[in-house]
Scaffold this active site. Structure first.
Site, short mmCIF file in Angstrom:
data_model
loop_
_atom_site.label_atom_id
_atom_site.label_comp_id
_atom_site.label_asym_id
_atom_site.label_seq_id
_atom_site.Cartn_x
_atom_site.Cartn_y
_atom_site.Cartn_z
N GLY A 1 -54.09 -13.04 17.65
CA GLY A 1 -54.04 -14.47 17.92
C GLY A 1 -55.38 -15.19 17.92
O GLY A 1 -55.44 -16.39 17.66
N ASP B 1 -52.31 -17.00 29.76
CA ASP B 1 -50.98 -17.38 30.22
C ASP B 1 -50.81 -16.83 31.64
O ASP B 1 -51.16 -17.50 32.61
CB ASP B 1 -49.96 -16.81 29.23
N LYS C 1 -52.83 -22.07 29.73
CA LYS C 1 -51.55 -22.67 30.10
C LYS C 1 -51.52 -22.84 31.60
O LYS C 1 -51.91 -21.92 32.33
CB LYS C 1 -50.44 -21.69 29.69
N PHE D 1 -44.26 -23.21 24.88
CA PHE D 1 -44.61 -22.17 23.92
C PHE D 1 -45.30 -22.81 22.73
O PHE D 1 -44.75 -23.67 22.05
CB PHE D 1 -43.39 -21.37 23.47
N VAL D 2 -46.55 -22.41 22.50
CA VAL D 2 -47.33 -23.03 21.43
C VAL D 2 -47.59 -22.06 20.28
O VAL D 2 -47.64 -20.85 20.47
CB VAL D 2 -48.68 -23.58 21.97
N ASP E 1 -48.68 -17.25 17.29
CA ASP E 1 -47.49 -17.00 16.47
C ASP E 1 -46.19 -17.08 17.24
O ASP E 1 -46.16 -17.02 18.46
CB ASP E 1 -47.57 -15.59 15.89
#
Ligand code: XMP
Length: 172
Positions: free
Chosen positions: A40, A99, A127, A148-149, A155
């Site tokens: 990511g 997160d 987040k 959810f990004v 992804d």
């Protein structure tokens, strides 16, 4: 699925530029290794390092988390195939998103165990409202709501990583 724009390309570029300046000031004359968490953070890594004008090394880490069958606890397993050499290095651990904090928290300890001289953390996104592990990123791009990004490396089912912006994944 539809993706609703959250942070556009130019804001990301500007913010990574500012983070790059800060990192330059903090790591001047230090043995800096930026360790990026696959997959990511790859896009942020490529754009961030090109904003940093001091010597540095780049290394990669891969880790997967597994949820216990009967509990909510997750275990993070680090892929030793990457095993970056961080002995005596000042490490800046870069991830796409903070997160719950479990990934960064565990990887900081992992890198210290591997002999890093210091370990700090940088995230593109943080987040709010879901953090479990009390970790404060040293460098943070953007604080985002609990959604959810995807995009800019992030992804859903390994898709959307190539989007040049960060967006919220919708239902339709
Ligand atoms: P923790 O909970 O360990 O999570 O801080 C960090 C990892 O969880 C993934 N993650 C996301 N991936 N969109 C994504 O594409 C999201 O909104 C999201 N939230 C968490 C991500 O892999 C991150 O490294």
């Amino acid at each position: 699925m539809a993706v609703e724009l959250l942070i556009d390309e130019s804001r990301i570029r500007e913010r990574l530029g500012a983070m790059g300046r800060q990192i330059e000031d903090d790591y001047r004359d230090k043995p800096l290794t930026i360790v990026a968490v696959l997959t990511g953070s790859l896009i942020a890594l490529a754009d961030l390092v090109r904003q940093i004008r001091i010597p540095l090394r780049i290394a990669l880490l891969q880790a997967s988390s597994y949820r216990g069958a009967t509990t909510a606890a997750t275990t993070l397993v680090v892929n030793e195939a990457f095993a970056p050499d961080v002995v005596g290095r000042d490490v800046l651990l870069l991830d796409d998103i903070l997160d719950t904090g479990q990934t960064l928290g565990a990887l900081v300890e992992h890198l210290k165990d591997r002999g890093a001289r210091s370990v700090r953390t940088a995230v593109l996104l943080r987040k709010i409202g879901r953090q479990i592990v009390p970790i404060e990123p040293d460098y943070c791009g953007f604080v985002i709501p609990d959604a959810f990004v995807v995009g800019y490396g992030l992804d859903y089912n390994d898709e959307y990583r190539h989007l040049p912006y960060v967006g919220v994944l919708g239902d339709s």
